[in-house]
Design a protein around this motif. Structure first.
Motif, PDB file in Angstrom:
ATOM      1  N   HIS A  79       0.830  -1.213   0.000  1.00 20.83           N
ATOM      2  CA  HIS A  79       0.000   0.000   0.000  1.00 20.83           C
ATOM      3  C   HIS A  79       0.863   1.261   0.000  1.00 20.83           C
ATOM      4  N   LYS A  80       2.080   1.171   0.516  1.00 20.43           N
ATOM      5  CA  LYS A  80       3.025   2.297   0.448  1.00 20.43           C
ATOM      6  C   LYS A  80       3.543   2.458  -0.974  1.00 20.43           C
ATOM      7  N   TRP A  81       3.754   1.327  -1.673  1.00 20.69           N
ATOM      8  CA  TRP A  81       4.146   1.405  -3.087  1.00 20.69           C
ATOM      9  C   TRP A  81       3.070   2.140  -3.876  1.00 20.69           C
ATOM     10  N   GLN A  82       1.818   1.890  -3.535  1.00 26.80           N
ATOM     11  CA  GLN A  82       0.708   2.565  -4.208  1.00 26.80           C
ATOM     12  C   GLN A  82       0.852   4.079  -4.049  1.00 26.80           C
ATOM     13  N   GLU A  83       1.160   4.530  -2.837  1.00 29.86           N
ATOM     14  CA  GLU A  83       1.348   5.964  -2.582  1.00 29.86           C
ATOM     15  C   GLU A  83       2.555   6.504  -3.340  1.00 29.86           C
ATOM     16  N   ILE A  84       3.641   5.749  -3.347  1.00 32.79           N
ATOM     17  CA  ILE A  84       4.856   6.160  -4.055  1.00 32.79           C
ATOM     18  C   ILE A  84       4.562   6.331  -5.545  1.00 32.79           C
ATOM     19  N   MET A  85       3.858   5.377  -6.124  1.00 34.54           N
ATOM     20  CA  MET A  85       3.557   5.414  -7.558  1.00 34.54           C
ATOM     21  C   MET A  85       2.677   6.609  -7.933  1.00 34.54           C
TER      22      MET A  85
END
Length: 146
Positions: A79-85
């Motif tokens: 879910h942090k990758w989602q924010e990063i992307m």
């Protein structure tokens, strides 16, 4: 540190811990009325344990494994990758389909013990927010064991 600073000791996820994580995740999924697959991997992303609830879409199995893998090897929750992307156009364009097994939406979380990443847990079958909640609930195993 190990012998002559050439090695170091590390914690590992045991099969017993992996099975307890899955039991806890399944209990929380049932409480939420969700049907999921749960995967637990070691710090290299290799599968330790996996289980699928009877009514879960079979495709969710590989997704759960890849969520756990992503979290374990990147040291970042999916879910942090989602924010990063969302905030990084080159990554959003370049990563999906190029970085093998990379999942960039919630449901995969690193397993952290004493500040060290020792593996990952992945949940798939609910909406990504539910998958994240299910994994978070399961990971309380390690904070309660202290």
């Amino acid at each position: 540190m190990g012998t002559n600073n050439l090695t170091k000791s590390k914690s590992v996820v045991t099969l017993e811990a992996a099975e307890q994580l899955i039991d806890r995740a399944f209990a929380h999924a049932k409480k939420l009325g969700k049907s999921v697959c749960i995967a637990v991997v070691d710090d290299g992303g290799f599968l330790i344990a996996f289980r699928r609830m009877d009514d879960t879409n079979p495709a969710a199995g590989q997704i759960a494994i890849d969520k756990a893998y992503t979290a374990a090897v990147s040291h970042i929750a999916t879910h942090k990758w989602q924010e990063i992307m969302q905030n990084d156009e080159p990554l959003r364009i370049g990563v999906p389909g190029v970085v093998h097994r990379m999942i960039t939406y919630g449901g995969g979380q690193p397993i952290v013990v004493d500040g060290q990443i020792i593996g990952g847990i992945g949940s798939s079958g609910a909406h990504w927010t539910g998958d994240t909640e299910i994994g978070t609930e399961a990971l309380k195993l390690f904070s309660e064991a202290k």
